[in-house]
Design a protein around this motif. Sequence first.
Motif, mmCIF file in Angstrom:
data_model
loop_
_atom_site.group_PDB
_atom_site.id
_atom_site.type_symbol
_atom_site.label_atom_id
_atom_site.label_comp_id
_atom_site.label_asym_id
_atom_site.label_seq_id
_atom_site.Cartn_x
_atom_site.Cartn_y
_atom_site.Cartn_z
ATOM 1 N N GLN A 252 29.873 -13.115 -30.923
ATOM 2 C CA GLN A 252 30.440 -12.289 -31.965
ATOM 3 C C GLN A 252 29.724 -12.554 -33.289
ATOM 4 O O GLN A 252 29.578 -11.694 -34.114
ATOM 5 C CB GLN A 252 31.935 -12.550 -32.111
ATOM 6 C CG GLN A 252 32.776 -11.608 -31.257
ATOM 7 C CD GLN A 252 32.429 -10.136 -31.472
ATOM 8 O OE1 GLN A 252 32.463 -9.631 -32.586
ATOM 9 N NE2 GLN A 252 32.074 -9.433 -30.397
ATOM 10 N N SER A 253 29.271 -13.809 -33.444
ATOM 11 C CA SER A 253 28.614 -14.152 -34.699
ATOM 12 C C SER A 253 27.100 -14.182 -34.489
ATOM 13 O O SER A 253 26.612 -14.109 -33.366
ATOM 14 C CB SER A 253 29.097 -15.509 -35.182
ATOM 15 O OG SER A 253 28.882 -16.449 -34.156
ATOM 16 N N LEU A 254 26.368 -14.293 -35.563
ATOM 17 C CA LEU A 254 24.911 -14.293 -35.479
ATOM 18 C C LEU A 254 24.424 -15.651 -34.977
ATOM 19 O O LEU A 254 25.067 -16.671 -35.195
ATOM 20 C CB LEU A 254 24.332 -14.028 -36.870
ATOM 21 C CG LEU A 254 24.642 -12.668 -37.472
ATOM 22 C CD1 LEU A 254 24.230 -12.634 -38.938
ATOM 23 C CD2 LEU A 254 23.932 -11.566 -36.706
ATOM 24 N N PRO A 255 23.255 -15.677 -34.310
ATOM 25 C CA PRO A 255 22.690 -16.963 -33.898
ATOM 26 C C PRO A 255 22.298 -17.768 -35.143
ATOM 27 O O PRO A 255 22.076 -17.172 -36.202
ATOM 28 C CB PRO A 255 21.464 -16.548 -33.097
ATOM 29 C CG PRO A 255 21.115 -15.192 -33.572
ATOM 30 C CD PRO A 255 22.404 -14.552 -33.975
ATOM 31 N N PRO A 256 22.196 -19.112 -35.014
ATOM 32 C CA PRO A 256 21.944 -19.969 -36.177
ATOM 33 C C PRO A 256 20.740 -19.529 -37.016
ATOM 34 O O PRO A 256 20.823 -19.516 -38.243
ATOM 35 C CB PRO A 256 21.676 -21.344 -35.557
ATOM 36 C CG PRO A 256 22.229 -21.289 -34.185
ATOM 37 C CD PRO A 256 22.316 -19.863 -33.767
#
Lengths: 102, 220
Positions: free
Chosen positions: B115-119
């Motif tokens: 759901q969130s962006l990769p680091p």
Amino acid sequence: MGSNLKTRLRRGMMRLMGRVMPSCKEISELVSASMDGNLPMRRRLSIRFHILMCSFCRRYEKQLLLLRIGTKHYAEPDENPVEASLSAAASERLKRALERKP
Amino acid sequence: MELAVSFARMSDDANPAPPETMVTRNPAHSSTDGLNPSEWVDAHSNYLFRYALIRVRDEGVAEDMVQEALLAAFKARDHYTEGASERGWLTGILRHKILDHFRQVGRDRAIFHEQSLPPELDERFDDLGQWKTEPPLSPKVWGPDAASQMQSKEFMAALKQCLAKLPQRCADAFVLREMEAVDSKEIQEFLDVTAANLWVLLHRARMQLRLCLEKNWINV
């Protein structure tokens, strides 16, 4: 002293504005979404307003639009010099199949 | 509409003495109606193969697509409208095959859970969600000739590399949206994802491609 103070001021201002307007991270999502359909007026205005003041997001939006243009060129086989061709075996197979008369 | 046309042609073919203009529609005379199936491989197969490869990004799959498309076109040659460009007509059939392919792999490919962006992308924002101001982290100026350089070999090579680094589903969504200009509602059906999923897929694709181009194309 200048740049440190400037950074702190900018962050302070952004923190304050974070309560009323979306962050860069949210704007980056909205900019992408705006390329795939019509956003509600409120959203569009918040992008425009943010971009007016934020040069990074302004660049980001401009570059996503450039990416779109570049991808169109890339997608056109006459413009994209991909070095690849149908294998000889497949070409032969196809030729035989297409020469058959009905 | 298409159906009506093909019925009309069928009855023409059944007519023992068709008017002269109709004769050219008969597949037995296909060399006179603008289609030359025996020349297709030499004239168009490289173009079609590259068209497919750019989109499906796998030589084996691209080869299958071209074969399927040309054989389907051969079978459907009665439906060809005189005067249309042969290459354009074949490309249209190939395009349908490619969309079908995406529909199939859309069901097979692992659901995109993030759901969130990769680091690598997320670390560009600070805890307030503002771009970090240190130069390598925030979007850089691309320069005034970026747009005109987008037809260069270097750009094509960089974008190819960058696309290959995307998760497959992200790349599929991006190809459908940006290369084929498919409407997002339709892409949701093709890839069997929700509107929110697609939003994430495209956002992630664009953000990662932008950054990758900045590193591998702008900065070289």
